[in-house]
Design a protein around this motif. Structure first.
Motif, PDB file in Angstrom:
ATOM      1  N   GLY A  90       0.824  -1.211   0.000  1.00  0.00           N
ATOM      2  CA  GLY A  90       0.000   0.000   0.000  1.00  0.00           C
ATOM      3  C   GLY A  90       0.853   1.253   0.000  1.00  0.00           C
ATOM      4  O   GLY A  90       2.059   1.212   0.286  1.00  0.00           O
ATOM      5  N   LEU A  91       0.235   2.371  -0.368  1.00  0.00           N
ATOM      6  CA  LEU A  91       0.955   3.641  -0.437  1.00  0.00           C
ATOM      7  C   LEU A  91       0.059   4.756   0.071  1.00  0.00           C
ATOM      8  O   LEU A  91      -1.056   4.946  -0.436  1.00  0.00           O
ATOM      9  CB  LEU A  91       1.369   3.910  -1.897  1.00  0.00           C
ATOM     10  CG  LEU A  91       1.988   5.270  -2.217  1.00  0.00           C
ATOM     11  CD1 LEU A  91       3.342   5.419  -1.531  1.00  0.00           C
ATOM     12  CD2 LEU A  91       2.138   5.447  -3.727  1.00  0.00           C
ATOM     13  N   ALA A  92       0.561   5.499   1.086  1.00  0.00           N
ATOM     14  CA  ALA A  92      -0.236   6.596   1.653  1.00  0.00           C
ATOM     15  C   ALA A  92      -0.420   7.713   0.635  1.00  0.00           C
ATOM     16  O   ALA A  92       0.442   7.942  -0.206  1.00  0.00           O
ATOM     17  CB  ALA A  92       0.445   7.145   2.902  1.00  0.00           C
ATOM     18  N   CYS A  93      -1.556   8.396   0.729  1.00  0.00           N
ATOM     19  CA  CYS A  93      -1.860   9.502  -0.195  1.00  0.00           C
ATOM     20  C   CYS A  93      -1.403  10.815   0.393  1.00  0.00           C
ATOM     21  O   CYS A  93      -1.652  11.096   1.566  1.00  0.00           O
ATOM     22  CB  CYS A  93      -3.363   9.608  -0.388  1.00  0.00           C
ATOM     23  SG  CYS A  93      -3.996   8.605  -1.678  1.00  0.00           S
ATOM     24  N   THR A  94      -0.783  11.654  -0.436  1.00  0.00           N
ATOM     25  CA  THR A  94      -0.416  12.985   0.044  1.00  0.00           C
ATOM     26  C   THR A  94      -1.209  14.069  -0.673  1.00  0.00           C
ATOM     27  O   THR A  94      -1.084  15.236  -0.384  1.00  0.00           O
ATOM     28  CB  THR A  94       1.086  13.247  -0.170  1.00  0.00           C
ATOM     29  OG1 THR A  94       1.407  12.982  -1.541  1.00  0.00           O
ATOM     30  CG2 THR A  94       1.922  12.362   0.739  1.00  0.00           C
ATOM     31  N   GLN A  95      -2.017  13.636  -1.650  1.00  0.00           N
ATOM     32  CA  GLN A  95      -2.820  14.621  -2.376  1.00  0.00           C
ATOM     33  C   GLN A  95      -4.247  14.122  -2.546  1.00  0.00           C
ATOM     34  O   GLN A  95      -4.450  12.944  -2.842  1.00  0.00           O
ATOM     35  CB  GLN A  95      -2.222  14.876  -3.749  1.00  0.00           C
ATOM     36  CG  GLN A  95      -1.170  15.953  -3.729  1.00  0.00           C
ATOM     37  CD  GLN A  95      -0.603  16.200  -5.115  1.00  0.00           C
ATOM     38  OE1 GLN A  95      -0.488  15.276  -5.920  1.00  0.00           O
ATOM     39  NE2 GLN A  95      -0.253  17.441  -5.382  1.00  0.00           N
ATOM     40  N   ALA A  96      -5.191  15.028  -2.378  1.00  0.00           N
ATOM     41  CA  ALA A  96      -6.591  14.664  -2.593  1.00  0.00           C
ATOM     42  C   ALA A  96      -7.265  15.770  -3.397  1.00  0.00           C
ATOM     43  O   ALA A  96      -6.822  16.913  -3.359  1.00  0.00           O
ATOM     44  CB  ALA A  96      -7.300  14.512  -1.248  1.00  0.00           C
ATOM     45  N   ASP A  97      -8.286  15.413  -4.131  1.00  0.00           N
ATOM     46  CA  ASP A  97      -9.077  16.463  -4.772  1.00  0.00           C
ATOM     47  C   ASP A  97     -10.465  16.498  -4.114  1.00  0.00           C
ATOM     48  O   ASP A  97     -10.717  15.753  -3.160  1.00  0.00           O
ATOM     49  CB  ASP A  97      -9.159  16.263  -6.299  1.00  0.00           C
ATOM     50  CG  ASP A  97      -9.942  15.010  -6.687  1.00  0.00           C
ATOM     51  OD1 ASP A  97     -10.606  14.419  -5.809  1.00  0.00           O
ATOM     52  OD2 ASP A  97      -9.888  14.623  -7.866  1.00  0.00           O
ATOM     53  N   ASP A  98     -11.341  17.337  -4.606  1.00  0.00           N
ATOM     54  CA  ASP A  98     -12.629  17.477  -3.905  1.00  0.00           C
ATOM     55  C   ASP A  98     -13.616  16.345  -4.238  1.00  0.00           C
ATOM     56  O   ASP A  98     -14.757  16.370  -3.796  1.00  0.00           O
ATOM     57  CB  ASP A  98     -13.247  18.873  -4.087  1.00  0.00           C
ATOM     58  CG  ASP A  98     -13.482  19.230  -5.541  1.00  0.00           C
ATOM     59  OD1 ASP A  98     -13.130  18.411  -6.415  1.00  0.00           O
ATOM     60  OD2 ASP A  98     -13.999  20.334  -5.798  1.00  0.00           O
TER      61      ASP A  98
ATOM     62  N   LEU B 278       3.601   1.745   2.656  1.00  0.00           N
ATOM     63  CA  LEU B 278       4.632   2.758   2.454  1.00  0.00           C
ATOM     64  C   LEU B 278       4.049   4.146   2.712  1.00  0.00           C
ATOM     65  O   LEU B 278       2.979   4.477   2.217  1.00  0.00           O
ATOM     66  CB  LEU B 278       5.150   2.722   1.015  1.00  0.00           C
ATOM     67  CG  LEU B 278       5.633   1.382   0.462  1.00  0.00           C
ATOM     68  CD1 LEU B 278       6.070   1.544  -0.997  1.00  0.00           C
ATOM     69  CD2 LEU B 278       6.774   0.832   1.300  1.00  0.00           C
ATOM     70  N   THR B 279       4.793   4.937   3.484  1.00  0.00           N
ATOM     71  CA  THR B 279       4.382   6.322   3.715  1.00  0.00           C
ATOM     72  C   THR B 279       5.512   7.220   3.243  1.00  0.00           C
ATOM     73  O   THR B 279       6.634   7.108   3.743  1.00  0.00           O
ATOM     74  CB  THR B 279       4.143   6.577   5.224  1.00  0.00           C
ATOM     75  OG1 THR B 279       3.251   5.568   5.705  1.00  0.00           O
ATOM     76  CG2 THR B 279       3.540   7.946   5.475  1.00  0.00           C
ATOM     77  N   PRO B 280       5.265   8.076   2.251  1.00  0.00           N
ATOM     78  CA  PRO B 280       6.338   8.955   1.772  1.00  0.00           C
ATOM     79  C   PRO B 280       6.848   9.832   2.917  1.00  0.00           C
ATOM     80  O   PRO B 280       6.043  10.344   3.712  1.00  0.00           O
ATOM     81  CB  PRO B 280       5.668   9.807   0.694  1.00  0.00           C
ATOM     82  CG  PRO B 280       4.420   9.083   0.338  1.00  0.00           C
ATOM     83  CD  PRO B 280       4.007   8.315   1.549  1.00  0.00           C
ATOM     84  N   VAL B 281       8.171  10.008   3.004  1.00  0.00           N
ATOM     85  CA  VAL B 281       8.727  10.837   4.087  1.00  0.00           C
ATOM     86  C   VAL B 281       9.497  12.011   3.490  1.00  0.00           C
ATOM     87  O   VAL B 281       9.850  12.004   2.314  1.00  0.00           O
ATOM     88  CB  VAL B 281       9.669  10.024   5.023  1.00  0.00           C
ATOM     89  CG1 VAL B 281       8.895   8.968   5.780  1.00  0.00           C
ATOM     90  CG2 VAL B 281      10.830   9.415   4.244  1.00  0.00           C
TER      91      VAL B 281
ATOM     92  N   ALA C 122      12.902  10.382   9.521  1.00  0.00           N
ATOM     93  CA  ALA C 122      12.359  11.538   8.786  1.00  0.00           C
ATOM     94  C   ALA C 122      10.856  11.562   8.953  1.00  0.00           C
ATOM     95  O   ALA C 122      10.210  10.522   8.893  1.00  0.00           O
ATOM     96  CB  ALA C 122      12.733  11.436   7.311  1.00  0.00           C
ATOM     97  N   PRO C 123      10.289  12.764   9.173  1.00  0.00           N
ATOM     98  CA  PRO C 123       8.837  12.832   9.362  1.00  0.00           C
ATOM     99  C   PRO C 123       8.083  12.487   8.071  1.00  0.00           C
ATOM    100  O   PRO C 123       8.576  12.776   6.979  1.00  0.00           O
ATOM    101  CB  PRO C 123       8.568  14.274   9.772  1.00  0.00           C
ATOM    102  CG  PRO C 123       9.788  15.039   9.387  1.00  0.00           C
ATOM    103  CD  PRO C 123      10.935  14.078   9.277  1.00  0.00           C
ATOM    104  N   ALA C 124       6.946  11.881   8.235  1.00  0.00           N
ATOM    105  CA  ALA C 124       6.115  11.536   7.080  1.00  0.00           C
ATOM    106  C   ALA C 124       5.620  12.807   6.410  1.00  0.00           C
ATOM    107  O   ALA C 124       5.386  13.816   7.073  1.00  0.00           O
ATOM    108  CB  ALA C 124       4.925  10.696   7.531  1.00  0.00           C
TER     109      ALA C 124
END
Lengths: 306, 165, 334
Positions: free
Chosen positions: C129-137, C158-161, C192-194
């Motif tokens: 899995g991969l965490a999301c850092t962007q969302a739309d409406d 996975l969480t991008p850091v 490193a912070p997420a």
């Protein structure tokens, strides 16, 4: 360098539509109006049917009003009562579809109250509804539009869109494909059709796909495989393009709604181009009793027949 | 006089013909003992106007290497104008097929009257020879074996079926 | 187990898995459209956008053969597809909304009938899995109780850091096996912070309240108002990570052919069309009602969860702008 397209008339167009709809609904000259209303997502709009004059203020027109509402007047949409006169908000491209439907005896002009929109263009399916209309975000069909002012409507707001000069994308893309070898073109379409999942959004939004039962849904005999496999997908898109040849009004809804980004309108535009060359036929604002493939001339070209 | 040549590839040719003219013409060729390639399979229709473009598509999908469509000469249609309508429809359809990448050398339209047994023989022979030169119609057959990636099973049987085309 | 995986090492891992004979499925561009698909090498992976179709097709294909038949004379031979032939798979870059839908599908495919096709693929697949850092409406995972950083359904998450790379956490044995088999690619956590997770703006639904309203409002004028604009295509159901209806058809000739299972959708007129000619869901409002009922009531009745993970695809790609988030949020206010 900015390539922003001037849509400042849309505020006044919205106001004029609201006023006219309020009038015709309260006078009772129409029983319902199909138009556009704002939706939840920022800048977005969706089709709406209103029967109450008090709700006229919900109507809008903006660059996010992408739908061809003509589909709601076909017999495929049974949910909208077709009793009495119905008002409908139309862009030039949508009006051509309505005219085609009148030619095919699906609608009668006297049953419609046409509210034409002076149109500066709408957004492409790749753009977010909140985006500004620019040379990059405008729908491809609008780049080569010749119908910014719908003709023969009952009401058209007194605004004029600023003319825009944009290079046509469909004509260039058709020319690019025509220059390929058959094998290259086959490879191109194979990649595209492979993605198809047979959601039939292209068929469902098409004003001309009003058959009670689609040939492609039939299984006795089964002419087209119903499963979403490359073979059946290819057959489906060929059949679709053929059934629309000489009827398609060029609203490009099929292409806009395709969730797999298949450039379906290229097929329709290509057929329109060929029919123009062969039989000097083009979709327009004038109701014609018969399309080019429903009539003939004894002197038609037959150089391809031995 | 007539000898059978052996060819490495015998194309499958499907002929969609109208019953009033071309079918009678083909019949005349037979009763006149004219020889023509046995590659052709004839399907009889009331009129070229009844030959839906989807039949041509289906023929290619089901393994045809070439398709012949033939009916009455203009003006001779048993139903007055069926062939005039067909002419427009086929003019449009071949443009569409060409645009999706089908080589039009595999698709022949002709007018063959009930009296033209010789022309029928010529049409069938020409198309058969031409398609033989072009080789098998691989495109639709290969497509028929393809799957969406998520449904593909790369089994030896599938491979064998694929290689056999 | 917590580790750190650099972007380069992720690619090395994928290339290594491919070289080792595993099928690696990841988002990639397919004729310009982001779609999950098997990778030929790690260079093709596209992790910065949500694939157009959900990850469900890795387990529940768009269309698959389930049997073939051959007839010779009076002899008919039936050949089953053997699920044992399905390849070992690693599914990479699955967003939380897609990953969370997989356990939802597990419930239905292993309920009264064990769907061996689905379950065999499920057994043989490891999900990264991969965490999301962007969302739309159109995104609304938070509204249905998930989050852009929710590891539900993932074996390895996975969480991008900040500074690049991913903080990596294993949640299952499959995930640990994958990490342990490639230990040198996974470093100690670097602290490193997420990157901040995406923040979908849709207000949280009161799913209990929504269900309570649905329980009592099978017949309600609201359905007509909502669904009058629905044109009856299958785009919403086909793009949905949790919709799972399918059709079974035989295709082929008299002599040989296949029995195939492919996606189907309750929005289609044909979906409930009886052989008699009668159609109990004859109008679009009844069909659209079924979509909402199935997601927020029927599925909950049976399996105690919601059949929606808030990916927003049905909103983004509805031809006529039908917005399930707006509809459910309106219902929850009733």
């Amino acid at each position: 360098m900015t390539n922003t397209i001037d849509t400042s008339i849309y505020a006044a167009v919205t106001e004029a539509i609201q006023g006219e709809v309020r009038r015709i609904l309260s006078e009772g000259s129409v029983s319902a109006v199909v138009g556009y209303a704002a939706a939840r997502r920022k800048g977005s709009a969706q089709p709406i049917v209103i029967t109450d004059a008090a709700r006229a203020e919900e109507l809008v027109f903006s660059a996010a009003c992408v739908n061809n509402l003509a589909v709601y007047l076909t017999k495929a949409k049974k949910e909208i009562p077709k009793t009495g006169k119905i008002g409908i908000v139309v862009k030039g491209c949508d009006l051509k579809a309505l005219v085609g439907l009148m030619g095919e005896s699906q609608l009668k002009r006297e049953d419609l109250y046409l509210i034409g929109v002076p149109c500066a263009g709408v957004l492409a399916s790749t753009a977010q509804p909140s985006q500004e209309l620019t040379g990059d975000t405008i729908a491809p069909k609008c780049r080569e539009c010749d119908a910014r002012l719908p003709a023969g409507c009952d009401f058209v707001p007194d605004q004029r869109p600023v003319s825009i000069e944009l290079a046509g994308k469909y004509s260039a893309e058709i020319a690019r494909l025509e220059a390929m070898t058959p094998a290259e073109r086959w490879a191109y379409w194979k990649e595209q059709f492979k993605k198809c999942i047979k959601c039939y959004a292209c068929r469902q939004v098409c004003p001309f796909c009003f058959c009670e039962q689609c040939l492609c849904d039939r299984n006795k005999p089964q002419m087209v495989e119903t499963t979403p496999r490359p073979a059946g997908n290819t057959a489906w898109h060929i059949v679709r393009a053929m059934h629309l040849a000489g009827r398609c009004a060029g609203c490009a809804e099929c292409e806009r709604v395709c969730p797999m980004d298949i450039p379906l309108n290229l097929l329709n535009r290509k057929m329109a181009k060929e029919l123009k060359e062969l039989y000097d036929y083009e979709a327009g604002f004038e109701v014609r009793e018969k399309g080019p493939l429903a009539m003939y001339d004894e002197k038609d070209d037959q150089s391809f027949i031995k | 006089m007539h000898h059978k040549e052996k060819h490495a590839f015998e194309p499958k040719i499907i002929a969609f013909v109208c019953t009033w003219c071309t079918y009678a013409g083909a019949d005349l060729a037979g009763t006149s003992r004219m020889q023509y390639p046995a590659n052709v399979r004839v399907l009889k229709f009331p009129c070229t106007g009844r030959i839906d473009p989807v039949f041509i598509l289906k023929a290619f999908q089901q393994g045809a290497d070439g398709v012949l469509v033939s009916g009455c000469h203009p003006g001779d249609c048993h139903y007055i104008a069926g062939n005039f309508h067909a002419r427009r429809r086929f003019a449009a359809f071949r443009k569409l097929l060409e645009f999706v990448g089908v080589d039009l050398g595999r698709l022949q339209f002709s007018w063959v009257s009930a009296a033209e047994g010789g022309k029928w023989v010529e049409m069938v022979t020409d198309l058969t020879e031409r398609v033989r030169g072009m080789g098998p119609m691989r495109e639709f057959k290969e497509l028929g074996l393809e799957e969406q990636w998520s449904g593909a099973i790369d089994t030896p049987e599938l491979r064998e079926a694929y290689d056999s085309i | 187990m917590q580790t750190y995986l650099s972007e380069n090492n992720l690619k090395t891992l994928l290339d290594r898995l491919i070289a080792g004979g595993k099928r690696v499925i990841a988002p990639r561009l397919d004729a310009g459209t982001p779609l999950y698909g098997p990778l030929a090498d790690a260079a093709g992976v596209v992790l910065d956008q949500l694939p157009r179709r959900s990850a469900k097709e890795a387990f529940f294909p768009v269309c698959e053969d389930i049997m073939s038949y051959d007839k010779e004379g009076q002899q008919v031979t039936l050949t089953d597809v053997n699920p044992a032939s399905f390849p070992e798979t690693v599914l990479v870059g699955v967003r939380p909304c897609d990953a969370a839908a997989i356990p939802v599908l597990d419930a239905v495919f292993s309920w009264d009938y064990k769907d061996e096709f689905f379950l065999e693929r499920r057994k043989k697949t490891t999900i990264i899995g991969l965490a999301c850092t962007q969302a739309d409406d159109a995104c609304f995972c938070t509204a249905v109780g998930l989050s852009p950083a929710d590891p539900k359904g993932s074996d390895l998450f996975l969480t991008p850091v900040e500074g690049g790379g991913y903080a990596c956490e294993t949640f299952t044995e499959k995930g640990e096996t994958l990490v342990n088999g490639n230990r040198e690619l996974f470093a100690e956590p670097n602290g490193a912070p997420a990157l901040p997770p995406a923040e979908p703006q849709t207000e949280k639904f009161d799913l209990k309240k929504v269900k309570a309203w649905l329980d009592d409002h099978f017949e309600d004028p609201a359905w007509d108002g909502i669904a009058v604009r629905c044109v009856g295509c299958g785009a919403c159901a086909f793009l949905c990570p949790a919709c799972h209806c399918f059709d079974i058809v035989d295709e082929g000739t008299e002599k040989a052919g296949k029995r195939r299972k492919s996606w189907d959708a309750c929005g289609f007129w044909k979906f409930t069309h009886h052989a008699s000619g009668h159609n109990p869901r004859d109008l679009q409002p009844k069909r659209y009602r079924n979509r909402i009922m199935h997601k927020f009531k029927y599925y909950d009745d049976k399996f105690g969860q919601t059949l929606c993970t808030g990916c927003g695809r049905c909103i983004r790609f509805c031809p006529v702008g039908i917005d399930i988030a707006a509809i459910v949020s309106e219902i929850s206010k009733k």
